[in-house]
Design an enzyme around this catalytic site. Structure first.
Site, PDB file in Angstrom:
ATOM      1  N   SER A 153       0.887  -1.326  -0.005  1.00 17.71           N
ATOM      2  CA  SER A 153       0.020   0.005  -0.184  1.00 17.71           C
ATOM      3  C   SER A 153       0.876   1.319   0.098  1.00 17.71           C
ATOM      4  CB  SER A 153      -0.900   0.020   1.261  1.00 17.71           C
ATOM      5  OG  SER A 153      -1.465   1.310   1.391  1.00 17.71           O
ATOM      6  N   HIS A 170      -1.139  -1.225  -4.204  1.00 20.88           N
ATOM      7  CA  HIS A 170      -2.703  -1.056  -3.597  1.00 20.88           C
ATOM      8  C   HIS A 170      -2.329   0.498  -3.330  1.00 20.88           C
ATOM      9  CE1 HIS A 170      -6.016  -1.962  -1.231  1.00 20.88           C
ATOM     10  NE2 HIS A 170      -5.637  -1.005  -0.150  1.00 20.88           N
ATOM     11  N   ASP A 202      -4.567   3.612  -1.568  1.00 20.78           N
ATOM     12  CA  ASP A 202      -5.704   3.888  -0.844  1.00 20.78           C
ATOM     13  C   ASP A 202      -6.254   5.494  -0.815  1.00 20.78           C
ATOM     14  OD1 ASP A 202      -6.067   1.574   0.870  1.00 20.78           O
ATOM     15  OD2 ASP A 202      -3.883   1.990   1.651  1.00 20.78           O
ATOM     16  N   MET A 259      -8.922   8.247   0.239  1.00 21.04           N
ATOM     17  CA  MET A 259      -9.448   8.567   1.679  1.00 21.04           C
ATOM     18  C   MET A 259      -9.966   9.941   1.397  1.00 21.04           C
ATOM     19  SD  MET A 259      -6.985   7.212   4.643  1.00 21.04           S
ATOM     20  CE  MET A 259      -6.313   5.235   4.410  1.00 21.04           C
ATOM     21  N   HIS A 316      -8.471   1.157  -3.774  1.00 18.67           N
ATOM     22  CA  HIS A 316      -9.341   1.018  -2.568  1.00 18.67           C
ATOM     23  C   HIS A 316     -10.104   2.271  -2.132  1.00 18.67           C
ATOM     24  CE1 HIS A 316      -9.605  -0.317   1.978  1.00 18.67           C
ATOM     25  NE2 HIS A 316     -10.902  -0.173   1.470  1.00 18.67           N
ATOM     26  N   MET A 352     -11.993   4.621  -0.120  1.00 14.97           N
ATOM     27  CA  MET A 352     -12.639   4.918   1.284  1.00 14.97           C
ATOM     28  C   MET A 352     -13.570   5.989   1.305  1.00 14.97           C
ATOM     29  SD  MET A 352      -9.401   3.102   3.430  1.00 14.97           S
ATOM     30  CE  MET A 352      -8.319   3.319   1.989  1.00 14.97           C
ATOM     31  N   MET A 394     -11.420  -6.010   5.786  1.00 17.45           N
ATOM     32  CA  MET A 394     -10.351  -5.314   6.550  1.00 17.45           C
ATOM     33  C   MET A 394     -10.433  -5.801   7.873  1.00 17.45           C
ATOM     34  SD  MET A 394     -10.155  -2.603   4.503  1.00 17.45           S
ATOM     35  CE  MET A 394      -9.004  -1.511   5.643  1.00 17.45           C
ATOM     36  N   ASP A 424      -6.587  -6.634   4.301  1.00 16.74           N
ATOM     37  CA  ASP A 424      -5.944  -5.237   4.365  1.00 16.74           C
ATOM     38  C   ASP A 424      -5.862  -4.604   5.917  1.00 16.74           C
ATOM     39  OD1 ASP A 424      -5.071  -2.667   3.683  1.00 16.74           O
ATOM     40  OD2 ASP A 424      -6.998  -2.248   2.544  1.00 16.74           O
TER      41      ASP A 424
END
Ligand code: DX5
Ligand code: ZN
Length: 227
Positions: A12, A37, A39, A41, A70, A72, A141, A177
């Site tokens: 990540s 990966h 992330d 957010m 991913h 979020m 998660m 994750d």
């Protein structure tokens, strides 16, 4: 992207040098990463903000393999097209991010990406039982999303086992994750996971100018998962 259930390590970039994403992606791939990966957010669905589609598009040319995005964020649907255009191979949305996850997964596939669904620690495996024909990846998660470097939540291993049974022969990856390192990787691999996301456990000790520790860390996680 052909289907393959062997162990894949997905560093990540949340734990990378944010001023140097391109070089960090190249370094982790050169050191043996299978997927990258990413992330995303929003400071609303999770209490932290990272970056959006423009950053994903900027790092895409620096990734040869799978770019695993991913999300979020909430809402998800207005941004799917932008992340697909940015070059995401997999786009994962949270089942908790809105009332219409079925529609979201349709939209992800409709935009030409593989569709992933993520489950927070408090969300049961059964919540996606009727979505299995819509997904290419289920992300479990093993921390509460928002930050790297948190402690692995052991109660999630049983959820991985349940999902593995539910999935059966379907071509669906199980991704883990949060808190993955050489001590936790064997637990989730034995329960049926094949994609292991790891941030702090991959990036610790290394840098773009000294990337060899990334390789040592990736090999240690892979060896533990395969033991
Ligand atoms: C958490 C992120 C994770 C995180 C993992 O919200 O989705 O991908 O970066 O970091 P570690 O491996 O440090 O727990
Ligand atoms: Zn993640």
């Amino acid at each position: 992207m052909s289907f393959d259930r062997s162990i894949k390590i997905a560093p990540s970039i949340l734990s990378a040098d944010f001023a140097n994403f391109g070089a960090e992606c190249e370094a982790i791939e050169a050191q043996g990463a299978d997927w990258v990966h990413v992330d995303v957010m929003d400071g609303h669905f999770v209490p932290n903000i990272t970056f959006g589609p423009a950053t994903c598009a900027a790092i895409r040319p620096h990734i040869k393999g799978v770019m695993d995005v991913h999300l979020m964020i909430a809402p998800v649907d207005p941004y799917i097209e932008a992340f697909a255009k940015a070059g995401a191979d997999v786009i994962t949305a949270h089942v908790e991010a809105g009332p219409h996850i079925h529609r979201t997964l349709q939209a992800i596939r409709g935009a030409g990406a593989k569709a992933g669904v993520a489950l927070n620690p408090g969300t049961p495996a059964s919540s996606i039982e009727h979505l299995l024909d819509m997904v290419d990846l289920v992300c479990v998660m093993t921390v509460n999303p928002g930050f790297g470097g948190q402690k692995f939540i052991h109660s999630q291993v049983d959820k991985v086992r349940q999902l593995r049974t539910m999935i059966g022969d379907r071509a669906i990856h199980i991704e883990i994750d949060g808190g993955v390192d050489p001590t936790t990787a064997p637990l989730v691999a034995a329960a049926g996971a094949d994609v292991l996301v790891a941030g702090s456990a991959v990036f610790r000790g290394g840098s773009v100018s000294d990337p060899a520790p990334y390789g040592e860390n990736i090999r240690a996680i892979r060896a533990a998962a395969q033991a």
